[in-house]
Motif scaffolding. Structure first.
Motif, short mmCIF file in Angstrom:
data_model
loop_
_atom_site.label_atom_id
_atom_site.label_comp_id
_atom_site.label_asym_id
_atom_site.label_seq_id
_atom_site.Cartn_x
_atom_site.Cartn_y
_atom_site.Cartn_z
N HIS A 191 0.84 -1.21 0.00
CA HIS A 191 0.00 0.00 0.00
C HIS A 191 0.87 1.26 0.00
O HIS A 191 0.62 2.19 -0.77
CB HIS A 191 -0.93 -0.03 1.22
CG HIS A 191 -1.74 1.20 1.41
ND1 HIS A 191 -2.74 1.59 0.54
CD2 HIS A 191 -1.70 2.15 2.38
CE1 HIS A 191 -3.28 2.72 0.96
NE2 HIS A 191 -2.67 3.09 2.08
N GLU A 192 1.90 1.26 0.84
CA GLU A 192 2.80 2.42 0.90
C GLU A 192 3.54 2.62 -0.41
O GLU A 192 3.73 3.76 -0.86
CB GLU A 192 3.79 2.26 2.05
CG GLU A 192 3.13 2.44 3.41
CD GLU A 192 4.06 2.12 4.58
OE1 GLU A 192 5.00 1.31 4.42
OE2 GLU A 192 3.84 2.72 5.65
N ALA A 193 3.95 1.53 -1.06
CA ALA A 193 4.63 1.64 -2.36
C ALA A 193 3.70 2.26 -3.40
O ALA A 193 4.11 3.13 -4.18
CB ALA A 193 5.13 0.27 -2.81
N ALA A 194 2.44 1.84 -3.41
CA ALA A 194 1.46 2.40 -4.36
C ALA A 194 1.23 3.88 -4.07
O ALA A 194 1.14 4.71 -5.00
CB ALA A 194 0.15 1.62 -4.29
N LEU A 195 1.15 4.25 -2.78
CA LEU A 195 0.96 5.66 -2.43
C LEU A 195 2.18 6.49 -2.85
O LEU A 195 2.03 7.62 -3.34
CB LEU A 195 0.73 5.82 -0.93
CG LEU A 195 -0.63 5.38 -0.40
CD1 LEU A 195 -0.69 5.56 1.11
CD2 LEU A 195 -1.77 6.13 -1.07
N VAL A 237 2.37 9.90 -5.10
CA VAL A 237 3.01 11.14 -4.66
C VAL A 237 3.97 11.65 -5.73
O VAL A 237 3.96 12.83 -6.08
CB VAL A 237 3.74 10.92 -3.31
CG1 VAL A 237 4.69 12.07 -2.99
CG2 VAL A 237 2.74 10.74 -2.19
N VAL A 238 4.78 10.75 -6.27
CA VAL A 238 5.75 11.14 -7.29
C VAL A 238 5.02 11.58 -8.56
O VAL A 238 5.33 12.62 -9.14
CB VAL A 238 6.74 9.98 -7.57
CG1 VAL A 238 7.59 10.26 -8.79
CG2 VAL A 238 7.61 9.72 -6.34
N ARG A 239 4.04 10.79 -8.98
CA ARG A 239 3.30 11.09 -10.22
C ARG A 239 2.57 12.44 -10.12
O ARG A 239 2.54 13.22 -11.06
CB ARG A 239 2.32 9.96 -10.52
CG ARG A 239 1.64 10.07 -11.88
CD ARG A 239 0.77 8.87 -12.24
NE ARG A 239 -0.27 8.58 -11.27
CZ ARG A 239 -0.25 7.55 -10.41
NH1 ARG A 239 0.75 6.73 -10.39
NH2 ARG A 239 -1.26 7.37 -9.57
N LYS A 240 2.00 12.73 -8.96
CA LYS A 240 1.25 13.97 -8.78
C LYS A 240 2.13 15.12 -8.29
O LYS A 240 1.63 16.23 -8.11
CB LYS A 240 0.10 13.75 -7.78
CG LYS A 240 -0.96 12.79 -8.31
CD LYS A 240 -2.06 12.61 -7.28
CE LYS A 240 -3.15 11.70 -7.79
NZ LYS A 240 -4.24 11.57 -6.83
N ASP A 241 3.41 14.85 -8.04
CA ASP A 241 4.37 15.85 -7.57
C ASP A 241 3.84 16.57 -6.33
O ASP A 241 3.80 17.80 -6.25
CB ASP A 241 4.69 16.85 -8.69
CG ASP A 241 5.89 17.74 -8.34
OD1 ASP A 241 6.78 17.26 -7.60
OD2 ASP A 241 5.91 18.90 -8.78
N ILE A 242 3.45 15.78 -5.34
CA ILE A 242 2.91 16.32 -4.09
C ILE A 242 4.06 16.65 -3.15
O ILE A 242 4.99 15.88 -3.01
CB ILE A 242 1.96 15.30 -3.42
CG1 ILE A 242 0.75 15.06 -4.33
CG2 ILE A 242 1.52 15.77 -2.04
CD1 ILE A 242 -0.15 13.91 -3.87
#
Length: 165
Positions: free
Chosen positions: A131-135, A139-144
């Motif tokens: 779950h953490e890996a998917a999150l 985060v990286v994809r959305k540049d949060i």
């Protein structure tokens, strides 16, 4: 209201007992019912959700809001309050995970507790890692970033304070 922080992995014994992390117990000690936690199946994950009585009181009050959609109220009442199990801790800070909840989350030998501010979750450790890996990918994809979140919250607070003027 308790505040739950960090992640801990604890062993589950053959009787289904697991220790509540010390930091969680310290936070619970400041609440209205320090030896009881409330657990229910997560709405969104194969995990358990947990909270103290104070949080449940706030959640219950929020269900009285006329702005809440009746379907959402029904879902919360059915899937949280209807499935919720109060669990008391023993003198060593252990709880017995209810069998049906442990099975739902796939928890057998170890339980990963993850703090989520006013609530916490209990996961099977490998499921939490996935779950953490998917999150992290999101985060990286959305540049949060935290600075963006703080800036957004500050703008929202400034806008709300300007509305009353």
């Amino acid at each position: 209201m308790a505040v739950f922080l960090s992640t801990y992995v604890n062993k589950v014994d053959r009787k289904g007992r697991v220790s509540i992390p010390a930091q969680f117990r310290q936070s619970l000690a400041k609440t209205s019912a320090p030896s009881t936690v409330y657990l229910w199946p997560s709405l969104n994950h194969q995990a358990l959700e947990g909270a103290d009585q104070d949080y449940l009181d706030v959640l219950s009050e929020s269900l009285e809001s006329p702005d809440l959609d009746a379907d959402e109220r029904d879902m919360i009442e059915t899937f949280i309050f209807g499935k919720l199990i109060p669990v008391s801790s023993d003198a060593e800070g252990r709880i017995v995970l209810p069998k049906e909840l442990a099975e739902f989350a796939g928890i057998t030998e170890e339980a990963a507790f993850i703090g989520r501010r006013k609530t916490f979750q209990i996961w099977e450790p490998d499921a939490l890692k996935a779950h953490e890996a998917a999150l992290r990918e999101q985060v990286v994809r959305k540049d949060i970033s935290l600075s963006q979140i703080v800036a957004k919250a500050s703008r929202g607070a400034a806008n709300r304070s300007g509305e009353g003027a």
